[in-house]
Design a protein around this motif. Structure first.
Motif, PDB file in Angstrom:
ATOM      1  N   GLY A   1       0.788  -1.224   0.000  1.00 11.22           N
ATOM      2  CA  GLY A   1       0.000   0.000   0.000  1.00 11.22           C
ATOM      3  C   GLY A   1       0.817   1.270   0.000  1.00 11.22           C
ATOM      4  O   GLY A   1       0.270   2.368  -0.107  1.00 11.22           O
ATOM      5  N   ALA A   2       2.143   1.147   0.116  1.00 11.82           N
ATOM      6  CA  ALA A   2       3.014   2.327   0.121  1.00 11.82           C
ATOM      7  C   ALA A   2       3.387   2.717  -1.302  1.00 11.82           C
ATOM      8  O   ALA A   2       3.386   1.895  -2.215  1.00 11.82           O
ATOM      9  N   GLU A   3       3.713   3.996  -1.461  1.00 12.43           N
ATOM     10  CA  GLU A   3       4.185   4.512  -2.747  1.00 12.43           C
ATOM     11  C   GLU A   3       5.555   5.136  -2.570  1.00 12.43           C
ATOM     12  O   GLU A   3       5.774   5.912  -1.632  1.00 12.43           O
ATOM     13  N   VAL A   4       6.471   4.799  -3.470  1.00 16.71           N
ATOM     14  CA  VAL A   4       7.783   5.444  -3.502  1.00 16.71           C
ATOM     15  C   VAL A   4       7.626   6.768  -4.237  1.00 16.71           C
ATOM     16  O   VAL A   4       7.196   6.802  -5.392  1.00 16.71           O
ATOM     17  N   ILE A   5       7.958   7.871  -3.562  1.00 17.80           N
ATOM     18  CA  ILE A   5       7.743   9.183  -4.178  1.00 17.80           C
ATOM     19  C   ILE A   5       9.044   9.946  -4.402  1.00 17.80           C
ATOM     20  O   ILE A   5       9.019  11.078  -4.885  1.00 17.80           O
ATOM     21  N   ALA A   6      10.190   9.331  -4.080  1.00 18.17           N
ATOM     22  CA  ALA A   6      11.475   9.956  -4.400  1.00 18.17           C
ATOM     23  C   ALA A   6      12.551   8.874  -4.420  1.00 18.17           C
ATOM     24  O   ALA A   6      12.481   7.890  -3.680  1.00 18.17           O
ATOM     25  N   PHE A   7      13.553   9.093  -5.279  1.00 13.36           N
ATOM     26  CA  PHE A   7      14.666   8.153  -5.414  1.00 13.36           C
ATOM     27  C   PHE A   7      15.916   8.945  -5.783  1.00 13.36           C
ATOM     28  O   PHE A   7      15.843  10.133  -6.125  1.00 13.36           O
ATOM     29  N   SER A   8      17.068   8.276  -5.723  1.00 13.28           N
ATOM     30  CA  SER A   8      18.315   8.909  -6.131  1.00 13.28           C
ATOM     31  C   SER A   8      19.161   7.895  -6.889  1.00 13.28           C
ATOM     32  O   SER A   8      18.821   6.710  -6.966  1.00 13.28           O
ATOM     33  N   ASP A   9      20.287   8.359  -7.405  1.00 17.64           N
ATOM     34  CA  ASP A   9      21.197   7.454  -8.099  1.00 17.64           C
ATOM     35  C   ASP A   9      21.788   6.422  -7.150  1.00 17.64           C
ATOM     36  O   ASP A   9      22.237   5.359  -7.582  1.00 17.64           O
ATOM     37  N   LYS A  10      21.790   6.732  -5.854  1.00 17.62           N
ATOM     38  CA  LYS A  10      22.389   5.846  -4.860  1.00 17.62           C
ATOM     39  C   LYS A  10      21.364   4.931  -4.199  1.00 17.62           C
ATOM     40  O   LYS A  10      21.649   3.765  -3.928  1.00 17.62           O
ATOM     41  N   THR A  11      20.169   5.462  -3.948  1.00 20.56           N
ATOM     42  CA  THR A  11      19.171   4.747  -3.145  1.00 20.56           C
ATOM     43  C   THR A  11      17.826   4.735  -3.861  1.00 20.56           C
ATOM     44  O   THR A  11      17.321   5.786  -4.257  1.00 20.56           O
ATOM     45  N   GLY A  12      17.242   3.557  -3.980  1.00 25.91           N
ATOM     46  CA  GLY A  12      15.993   3.423  -4.726  1.00 25.91           C
ATOM     47  C   GLY A  12      14.776   3.971  -4.013  1.00 25.91           C
ATOM     48  O   GLY A  12      13.811   4.395  -4.639  1.00 25.91           O
TER      49      GLY A  12
END
Length: 266
Positions: free
Chosen positions: A172-183
């Motif tokens: 039920g969670a949404e990923v709303i930010a990522f980086s080149d280092k951490t998904g």
């Protein structure tokens, strides 16, 4: 602790780290760092401190009195089985069932994910220390807090200091930010759970002191420390924007970020 009538909002910091000598000397402790970053005038808010790392937890009968909770960073592993970490997981599950607003930062982001059914562990790419550009996802589902995030720049710089990460977010969670280092740099569940891997509350002096302590403990290599410091000399984190994100989540009001936010290529 009974709430006093003059306060309109009440928040709790669940502190999962012990105050460093530097932070005690310069800020009076991490509690003051968090309240300085996310708090308002005492006339409208009350902030309480619970040192969960030392086994101090809020009374379960008073949880309903709070408008929101913050779980801090920590040198401990969010996937550890220390008694206080297991008790913290139970508390977070309780707060989730009550639909209380919970903001998890660094360790707090990870332990919140673990408590709600996600997976966390050691980062396969090693330490992430210093400034990191985080990319904000724009095509997220409808919810009041996320609508405010649509006003954000597409990328923001934040201070990072971690060697663990979220592998898999809870159902039920949404990923709303990522980086080149951490998904998984940020995740949300509805409008009452927010995890941020970086440190929106940190200033550069706090990070520099932390780098010194990690070097003294032989926890990081000098090359990594020098690289982190060199980036801090040429750019600043977008602290104002991150603070407004956190305030919008916790309190439901929004001040647009300044247009002159810093950008980095990392």
């Amino acid at each position: 602790m009974g709430i006093e009538g003059k306060y309109k909002r009440r928040y709790a910091l669940l502190l999962a780290a012990r105050d460093s000598e530097y932070v005690k000397k310069m800020y009076g402790g991490y509690f003051n760092v968090f309240v300085g970053a996310f708090g308002e005038e005492e006339e409208v808010e009350r902030w309480d401190l619970y040192r969960v790392v030392d086994g101090q937890f809020p009374d379960m009968n008073e949880l309903r009195d709070y408008d929101g909770f913050i779980v801090s960073g920590s040198p401990y592993d969010a996937y550890g089985d220390d008694n206080w970490i297991l008790e913290l997981c139970f508390l977070l599950q309780t707060l989730y069932s009550m639909q209380k607003k919970v903001l998890g930062i660094c360790f707090g982001h990870q332990v919140l994910c673990r408590a709600l059914g996600g997976r966390v562990g050691k980062s396969q790419s090693g330490w992430d220390i210093g400034l990191r550009k985080v990319k904000i996802v724009k095509d997220f589902s409808h919810c009041s807090f996320l609508e405010r995030l649509a006003e954000m720049p597409q990328a923001l710089s934040i201070i990072e200091c971690h060697q663990d990460e979220v592998y898999e977010v809870p159902m039920g969670a949404e990923v709303i930010a990522f980086s080149d280092k951490t998904g998984v740099e940020m995740f949300v569940i509805a409008d009452h759970i927010l995890g941020i891997q970086g440190h929106p509350e940190y200033s550069t002096d706090i990070l520099n002191n932390l780098i010194d302590r990690l070097l003294n403990q032989d926890a990081i290599e000098i090359g990594l420390a020098e690289d982190a410091r060199s980036k801090l000399e040429i750019a600043e984190p977008d602290r104002k924007c991150w603070q407004e994100i956190c305030k919008a989540f916790l309190k439901g009001f929004w001040n647009p970020c300044p247009a002159e936010h810093e950008t980095m290529n990392m």
